[in-house]
Design a protein around this motif. Structure first.
Motif, PDB file in Angstrom:
ATOM      1  N   ASP A  84       0.986  12.719 -23.633  1.00 44.14           N
ATOM      2  CA  ASP A  84       1.224  14.212 -23.294  1.00 44.14           C
ATOM      3  C   ASP A  84       0.501  14.396 -21.851  1.00 44.14           C
ATOM      4  O   ASP A  84      -0.615  14.163 -21.721  1.00 44.14           O
ATOM      5  N   PRO A  85       1.554  14.681 -20.950  1.00 46.55           N
ATOM      6  CA  PRO A  85       0.685  14.721 -19.465  1.00 46.55           C
ATOM      7  C   PRO A  85      -0.153  16.207 -19.513  1.00 46.55           C
ATOM      8  O   PRO A  85      -1.000  16.064 -18.778  1.00 46.55           O
ATOM      9  N   ALA A  86       0.289  17.099 -20.338  1.00 42.57           N
ATOM     10  CA  ALA A  86      -0.630  18.357 -20.664  1.00 42.57           C
ATOM     11  C   ALA A  86      -1.950  17.825 -21.067  1.00 42.57           C
ATOM     12  O   ALA A  86      -3.109  18.613 -20.469  1.00 42.57           O
ATOM     13  N   PHE A  87      -2.070  17.173 -22.116  1.00 44.90           N
ATOM     14  CA  PHE A  87      -3.331  16.733 -22.530  1.00 44.90           C
ATOM     15  C   PHE A  87      -4.212  15.990 -21.550  1.00 44.90           C
ATOM     16  O   PHE A  87      -5.318  16.180 -21.388  1.00 44.90           O
ATOM     17  N   ALA A  88      -3.609  15.086 -20.735  1.00 40.71           N
ATOM     18  CA  ALA A  88      -4.022  14.538 -19.660  1.00 40.71           C
ATOM     19  C   ALA A  88      -4.647  15.156 -18.643  1.00 40.71           C
ATOM     20  O   ALA A  88      -5.726  15.070 -18.146  1.00 40.71           O
ATOM     21  N   GLU A  89      -3.842  16.154 -18.342  1.00 43.98           N
ATOM     22  CA  GLU A  89      -4.416  17.125 -17.328  1.00 43.98           C
ATOM     23  C   GLU A  89      -5.693  17.995 -17.766  1.00 43.98           C
ATOM     24  O   GLU A  89      -6.562  18.294 -17.019  1.00 43.98           O
ATOM     25  N   LYS A  90      -5.702  18.295 -19.100  1.00 47.56           N
ATOM     26  CA  LYS A  90      -6.581  19.082 -19.734  1.00 47.56           C
ATOM     27  C   LYS A  90      -7.963  18.069 -19.601  1.00 47.56           C
ATOM     28  O   LYS A  90      -9.004  18.639 -19.262  1.00 47.56           O
ATOM     29  N   PHE A  91      -7.780  17.220 -19.779  1.00 45.48           N
ATOM     30  CA  PHE A  91      -8.915  15.837 -20.067  1.00 45.48           C
ATOM     31  C   PHE A  91      -9.425  15.873 -18.538  1.00 45.48           C
ATOM     32  O   PHE A  91     -10.744  16.056 -18.666  1.00 45.48           O
ATOM     33  N   LEU A  92      -8.563  15.432 -17.569  1.00 50.05           N
ATOM     34  CA  LEU A  92      -9.137  15.567 -16.099  1.00 50.05           C
ATOM     35  C   LEU A  92      -9.758  16.690 -15.691  1.00 50.05           C
ATOM     36  O   LEU A  92     -10.716  16.647 -14.929  1.00 50.05           O
ATOM     37  N   ASN A  93      -9.178  17.859 -15.913  1.00 55.59           N
ATOM     38  CA  ASN A  93      -9.657  19.277 -15.552  1.00 55.59           C
ATOM     39  C   ASN A  93     -11.274  19.474 -15.949  1.00 55.59           C
ATOM     40  O   ASN A  93     -12.098  19.908 -15.403  1.00 55.59           O
ATOM     41  N   PHE A  94     -11.446  18.776 -17.346  1.00 60.78           N
ATOM     42  CA  PHE A  94     -12.616  18.970 -18.070  1.00 60.78           C
ATOM     43  C   PHE A  94     -13.710  17.865 -17.250  1.00 60.78           C
ATOM     44  O   PHE A  94     -14.594  18.342 -16.782  1.00 60.78           O
ATOM     45  N   ILE A  95     -13.390  16.821 -16.669  1.00 62.50           N
ATOM     46  CA  ILE A  95     -13.935  15.688 -15.992  1.00 62.50           C
ATOM     47  C   ILE A  95     -14.370  16.403 -14.811  1.00 62.50           C
ATOM     48  O   ILE A  95     -15.420  16.212 -14.394  1.00 62.50           O
ATOM     49  N   ILE A  96     -13.211  16.874 -14.007  1.00 62.73           N
ATOM     50  CA  ILE A  96     -13.516  17.445 -12.683  1.00 62.73           C
ATOM     51  C   ILE A  96     -14.504  18.508 -12.701  1.00 62.73           C
ATOM     52  O   ILE A  96     -15.427  18.831 -11.888  1.00 62.73           O
ATOM     53  N   ALA A  97     -14.297  19.414 -13.639  1.00 66.04           N
ATOM     54  CA  ALA A  97     -15.493  20.591 -13.622  1.00 66.04           C
ATOM     55  C   ALA A  97     -16.881  20.077 -13.991  1.00 66.04           C
ATOM     56  O   ALA A  97     -17.902  20.540 -13.406  1.00 66.04           O
ATOM     57  N   GLU A  98     -17.016  18.889 -14.833  1.00 66.05           N
ATOM     58  CA  GLU A  98     -18.248  18.169 -14.872  1.00 66.05           C
ATOM     59  C   GLU A  98     -18.716  17.567 -13.413  1.00 66.05           C
ATOM     60  O   GLU A  98     -19.909  17.863 -13.263  1.00 66.05           O
ATOM     61  N   VAL A  99     -17.748  17.133 -12.962  1.00 66.83           N
ATOM     62  CA  VAL A  99     -18.073  16.492 -11.533  1.00 66.83           C
ATOM     63  C   VAL A  99     -18.378  17.375 -10.366  1.00 66.83           C
ATOM     64  O   VAL A  99     -19.755  17.328  -9.830  1.00 66.83           O
ATOM     65  N   ILE A 100     -17.814  18.755 -10.459  1.00 63.77           N
ATOM     66  CA  ILE A 100     -18.108  19.575  -9.711  1.00 63.77           C
ATOM     67  C   ILE A 100     -19.686  20.086  -9.780  1.00 63.77           C
ATOM     68  O   ILE A 100     -20.551  20.586  -8.991  1.00 63.77           O
ATOM     69  N   ARG A 101     -19.955  20.482 -11.113  1.00 64.74           N
ATOM     70  CA  ARG A 101     -21.263  20.855 -11.620  1.00 64.74           C
ATOM     71  C   ARG A 101     -22.072  19.763 -11.191  1.00 64.74           C
ATOM     72  O   ARG A 101     -23.382  20.405 -10.609  1.00 64.74           O
ATOM     73  N   HIS A 102     -22.143  18.553 -11.358  1.00 66.89           N
ATOM     74  CA  HIS A 102     -23.003  17.762 -10.653  1.00 66.89           C
ATOM     75  C   HIS A 102     -23.167  17.616  -9.538  1.00 66.89           C
ATOM     76  O   HIS A 102     -24.441  17.598  -8.921  1.00 66.89           O
ATOM     77  N   HIS A 103     -22.208  18.000  -8.398  1.00 66.01           N
ATOM     78  CA  HIS A 103     -22.037  17.940  -7.104  1.00 66.01           C
ATOM     79  C   HIS A 103     -23.001  19.157  -6.561  1.00 66.01           C
ATOM     80  O   HIS A 103     -23.753  18.800  -5.713  1.00 66.01           O
ATOM     81  N   GLU A 104     -22.665  20.319  -7.313  1.00 64.89           N
ATOM     82  CA  GLU A 104     -23.334  21.314  -7.133  1.00 64.89           C
ATOM     83  C   GLU A 104     -24.897  21.335  -7.238  1.00 64.89           C
ATOM     84  O   GLU A 104     -25.976  21.752  -6.472  1.00 64.89           O
TER      85      GLU A 104
END
Length: 116
Positions: A84-104
């Motif tokens: 399901d591409p919607a699931f994949a997008e949610k999963f990647l958005n979760f990862i991206i948010a965590e990466v941004i938090r780390h970068h900050e």
């Protein structure tokens, strides 16, 4: 939550072949989960390096254009994999948010004055 009125067989009443197949499938799931965790760890090692590079050069933690490309790319990969591409997008958005938090956090640490 609705429950079925159909009685379930007691654990001891399950055919041994069914229990064996269930155990085999669960072992496979456990192996896949372990691989996913190790792949995520490797991904985060790489994104930590990106965070340090961005901090050294005062680049922003987030890159919305790259994130949009990655989401579109992952949606296509998911479709091709019958996920399901919607699931994949949610999963990647979760990862991206965590990466941004780390970068900050990395950028904040790099900008903090050192005491010695």
């Amino acid at each position: 939550m609705t429950t079925s009125n159909t009685p379930r067989p007691a654990t001891g009443d399950v055919d041994p072949a069914v229990r064996e197949e269930l155990a085999r499938l669960r072992d496979s799931i456990d192996n896949i989960d372990a691989a996913v965790v190790h792949m995520l760890a490797e991904r985060f090692k790489a994104t930590q390096q990106v965070g340090h590079l961005k901090a050294r050069h005062q680049l922003p933690a987030a890159d919305p254009a790259r994130e949009a490309r990655q989401i579109e790319r992952l949606r296509t990969l998911a479709e091709n994999a019958k996920l399901d591409p919607a699931f994949a997008e949610k999963f990647l958005n979760f990862i991206i948010a965590e990466v941004i938090r780390h970068h900050e956090r990395i950028a904040e640490a790099a900008a903090a004055p050192t005491t010695g």
